[in-house]
Design a protein around this motif. Sequence first.
Motif, mmCIF file in Angstrom:
data_model
loop_
_atom_site.group_PDB
_atom_site.id
_atom_site.type_symbol
_atom_site.label_atom_id
_atom_site.label_comp_id
_atom_site.label_asym_id
_atom_site.label_seq_id
_atom_site.Cartn_x
_atom_site.Cartn_y
_atom_site.Cartn_z
ATOM 1 N N ALA A 124 -4.879 11.633 8.154
ATOM 2 C CA ALA A 124 -4.848 12.832 7.314
ATOM 3 C C ALA A 124 -4.649 12.462 5.840
ATOM 4 C CB ALA A 124 -3.742 13.782 7.790
ATOM 5 N N PHE A 125 -3.725 11.542 5.572
ATOM 6 C CA PHE A 125 -3.449 11.128 4.196
ATOM 7 C C PHE A 125 -4.676 10.497 3.546
ATOM 8 C CE2 PHE A 125 -2.303 7.664 1.299
ATOM 9 C CZ PHE A 125 -1.658 8.370 0.298
ATOM 10 N N TYR A 126 -5.279 9.507 4.219
ATOM 11 C CA TYR A 126 -6.438 8.832 3.631
ATOM 12 C C TYR A 126 -7.626 9.793 3.480
ATOM 13 C CZ TYR A 126 -4.577 4.068 3.582
ATOM 14 O OH TYR A 126 -3.861 2.926 3.289
ATOM 15 N N SER A 127 -7.804 10.698 4.422
ATOM 16 C CA SER A 127 -8.914 11.656 4.327
ATOM 17 C C SER A 127 -8.730 12.596 3.142
ATOM 18 C CB SER A 127 -9.034 12.461 5.632
ATOM 19 O OG SER A 127 -9.422 11.612 6.684
ATOM 20 N N ARG A 128 -7.505 13.124 2.965
ATOM 21 C CA ARG A 128 -7.230 13.990 1.806
ATOM 22 C C ARG A 128 -7.437 13.232 0.500
ATOM 23 N NH1 ARG A 128 -2.689 15.348 4.743
ATOM 24 N NH2 ARG A 128 -1.406 13.940 3.496
ATOM 25 N N THR A 129 -6.917 12.009 0.461
ATOM 26 C CA THR A 129 -6.993 11.210 -0.761
ATOM 27 C C THR A 129 -8.445 10.853 -1.093
ATOM 28 O OG1 THR A 129 -4.786 10.365 -0.281
ATOM 29 C CG2 THR A 129 -6.087 9.144 -1.895
ATOM 30 N N ALA A 130 -9.219 10.492 -0.077
ATOM 31 C CA ALA A 130 -10.633 10.175 -0.293
ATOM 32 C C ALA A 130 -11.387 11.411 -0.773
ATOM 33 C CB ALA A 130 -11.251 9.637 0.991
ATOM 34 N N SER A 131 -11.112 12.556 -0.177
ATOM 35 C CA SER A 131 -11.783 13.800 -0.590
ATOM 36 C C SER A 131 -11.471 14.147 -2.040
ATOM 37 C CB SER A 131 -11.363 14.961 0.316
ATOM 38 O OG SER A 131 -11.864 14.767 1.612
#
Length: 162
Positions: free
Chosen positions: A144-151
């Motif tokens: 969840a963290f990496y996906s939010r940050t990448a987005s």
Amino acid sequence: MSINMQLRATPESEIREDWTWLAEFMGGALDHFQDELRAGIAEMVEYHFHALHEVYRAAYEPQGSWEWELPIFGGSPVFEATRDHPPFVILRPAVVREAADFLTTASFDDLWEAARPTVLPPFSAFDEAEVKGWFLGHHTDLHAFYSRTASAGQAVVKAFWY
């Protein structure tokens, strides 16, 4: 003794590749960790991050893949001049995207089955389902963290505290 891996999302333009600056930045982020966690710009893996790294490695290293390194230890290290302290690690936005993609495509059940013989013995005093649940929780939170940050197109700074 406690050892933690702290992650903090931030615009790439705000990062300085200077150990002293990173220590102050991440120390300040740690002081406000709960607020930053709620805001979705921080994450922490307490104590088990080495073992979680092994979960990712077990399934992918034998295939010659390298993406498994990104969520925990991957990135560009910034060392203190004396090297008396752990380095901070920076993941640029493109690398954050690769970490997010890895965590999206990796099947946790497949990861667990590959890593179980290596990871479970140090935790043998605990029920296997409980141990698997710890790692699944960390995996889900990191995804969840990496996906939010990448987005958001942001970078990640990692600190390893002991």
